[in-house]
Design an enzyme around this catalytic site. Structure first.
Site, mmCIF file in Angstrom:
data_model
loop_
_atom_site.group_PDB
_atom_site.id
_atom_site.type_symbol
_atom_site.label_atom_id
_atom_site.label_comp_id
_atom_site.label_asym_id
_atom_site.label_seq_id
_atom_site.Cartn_x
_atom_site.Cartn_y
_atom_site.Cartn_z
ATOM 1 N N GLY A 225 67.071 85.578 71.984
ATOM 2 C CA GLY A 225 66.009 86.477 71.790
ATOM 3 C C GLY A 225 66.274 86.601 69.609
ATOM 4 N N GLU A 259 72.123 83.296 74.968
ATOM 5 C CA GLU A 259 71.573 81.966 75.016
ATOM 6 C C GLU A 259 70.382 82.267 73.404
ATOM 7 O OE1 GLU A 259 68.926 82.429 78.345
ATOM 8 O OE2 GLU A 259 70.390 82.163 80.249
ATOM 9 N N GLY A 261 68.562 80.780 70.241
ATOM 10 C CA GLY A 261 68.035 79.985 69.649
ATOM 11 C C GLY A 261 67.428 79.944 68.403
ATOM 12 N N ARG A 298 53.069 76.887 65.122
ATOM 13 C CA ARG A 298 53.651 78.067 64.629
ATOM 14 C C ARG A 298 52.131 78.872 63.784
ATOM 15 N NH1 ARG A 298 57.418 81.006 64.041
ATOM 16 N NH2 ARG A 298 57.272 82.142 65.308
ATOM 17 N N CYS A 327 41.034 68.103 62.969
ATOM 18 C CA CYS A 327 40.089 68.639 63.131
ATOM 19 C C CYS A 327 39.605 69.747 63.490
ATOM 20 C CB CYS A 327 38.913 67.751 63.660
ATOM 21 S SG CYS A 327 38.891 65.794 62.444
ATOM 22 N N GLU A 328 40.488 70.745 63.539
ATOM 23 C CA GLU A 328 40.770 71.966 64.195
ATOM 24 C C GLU A 328 40.319 73.187 62.517
ATOM 25 O OE1 GLU A 328 40.572 73.052 67.485
ATOM 26 O OE2 GLU A 328 41.081 70.944 68.332
#
Ligand code: LLP
Length: 402
Positions: A225, A259, A261, A298, A327-328
């Site tokens: 985190g 942990e 990341g 993201r 196509c968005e």
């Protein structure tokens, strides 16, 4: 300095580039902060699960936090010792639990009473004793994006304190279970220390009350985190983080498991993309590039900011939406981003893309996923080749005739 231009020429775009030395520095910074204390850094494989990246962390002495049996297999394949592997996640299937137990990993982070029952039964079936830890949901607001907030009762993760206590008693009374740890993870991209300290305090108190019941834990797993700087965020200093955690563990002899990341990989990764076209719709300026939301989701998913650089263009900047070919309308890498006038084939470097970049990618619009390159000691090497059209249809082709 990484020669982005040379890499883009050699490996083409879109392309992920990871600086393994920068990952090592982050690893060392966090490890040093916990110096003198028993600790294990279990790299959160989901942040960047490329085998060569995981192998790099293995070489630094890291463990691995995995959230699927696929990630456990990756960790083992990359050389992380089984006794440093943790298996977390809210919905483990029986086969996953079975394989984790057969592999004799460090422990399974259990997230519900139902799951504890399955681990108990499968351990009995295999004739092994399952080392477990329980993920506690301390109901603390981590003050981060709602999609990556996990420590509130409104989130699906973990169990509340009372349920956790009952689960520990159940585990102690089962000959198939060995409760060795306790776990919490209140969210990702955390930039404030207070919620972490509060959560740790609550969980450490639970450890003390378990001790009274003769349940002695060994591992205090504080999750991941730690936030990083994407733009101008103030971040938590690893030393302050360590002091805050250790301060809650007075009188307890526990190994601290982390942990991390994003902290280890995000700012060590860059996403290279080339400009295809510039265009205007009315007064709105668009820079169309060859990288898209299928490569780096993201911005689309969290409205996340990534610093973007046009290393070979100078001149007056005006605001543009940097958009991909998908196509968005939600396919953008940045909105209203100041950029100089761009030309066809100009290179753009999207920073802080080493965590939750490639791994969250997809093949939407039948786009092959980008290649990945690692840079170490000034040398670059390919660590995943670009996906071809043949790769994309490989699992479908045989059914065309049926
Ligand atoms: N441990 C557990 C149990 C987790 O759920 C996570 C992340 C981590 C460790 C690693 O957290 P980190 O140190 O990376 O913050 N896709 C999102 C982030 C999702 C995080 C999920 N869990 C993003 O792109 O921001």
């Amino acid at each position: 300095m990484i020669d982005f231009n040379a890499l883009a020429q050699e490996y083409q775009t879109p392309l992920y580039v990871y600086d393994l030395d920068a990952m090592s520095s982050q690893f060392e910074a966090l490890k040093t902060a916990f110096k003198g204390r028993k600790s294990l850094m279990a790299y959160a494989v989901k942040a960047n699960s490329n085998l060569s990246v995981v192998k790099h962390f293995a070489s630094l002495g890291a463990g691995a936090d995995c959230v699927s049996i696929g990630e456990v297999r990756r960790a083992l394949m990359a050389g992380i010792p089984k006794y440093k592997i943790i298996f977390s996640g809210v919905g483990k299937r029986d086969e996953e639990i079975r394989e984790a137990l057969q592999n004799d990993i460090l422990y399974i982070n259990v997230e519900s009473d139902g799951e504890l029952g399955r681990v108990d039964a499968i351990a009995a079936e295999l004739g092994v004793q399952a080392r477990i830890s329980i993920r506690v949901n301390p109901n603390i607001d981590p003050k981060t994006h709602p999609y990556i907030s996990t420590g509130l009762h409104a989130n699906k993760f973990g169990v509340d304190l009372d349920v956790a206590k009952r689960m520990y008693i159940r585990a102690k009374n089962s000959s198939n279970l060995d409760p060795v740890g306790i776990h919490f993870h209140i969210g990702s991209q955390l930039t404030e220390l207070d919620p972490i300290r509060e959560a740790a305090e609550i969980v450490a108190d639970l450890v003390r009350s378990l001790s009274v019941l003769d349940i002695e834990l060994k591992f205090f797993d504080i999750g991941g985190g730690l936030g990083i700087r994407y733009k101008e965020e103030t971040t938590i200093d690893p030393y302050d983080y360590a002091q805050a955690i250790l301060g809650t563990l007075r009188g307890l002899d526990l190994t601290v498991v982390m942990e991390p990341g994003r902290f280890l990989t995000a700012n060590a990764g860059h996403f290279l993309t080339r400009v295809l076209y510039e265009k205007r719709n009315g007064t709105k300026r668009f820079v169309v590039v060859d990288g898209a939301m299928n490569d780096l989701i993201r911005p689309s998913l969290y409205n996340a900011y990534h610093g973007i650089e046009a290393p070979f263009r100078t001149g007056e900047c005006t605001e543009a939406d940097i958009v991909g070919p998908v196509c968005e309308s939600g396919d953008f890498l940045a909105k209203n981003y100041p950029l100089p006038q761009m030309e066809h084939n100009d290179l753009l470097v999207v920073h802080s893309a080493g965590a939750y970049g490639f791994g969250m990618g997809s093949n939407y619009n039948t786009r092959g996923r980008a290649a990945e390159v690692a840079v170490e000691g000034g040398k670059a090497r390919l660590i995943r080749r670009r996906e071809s059209f043949e790769d994309l249809i490989a699992l479908e082709k045989e059914f065309l005739e049926s």
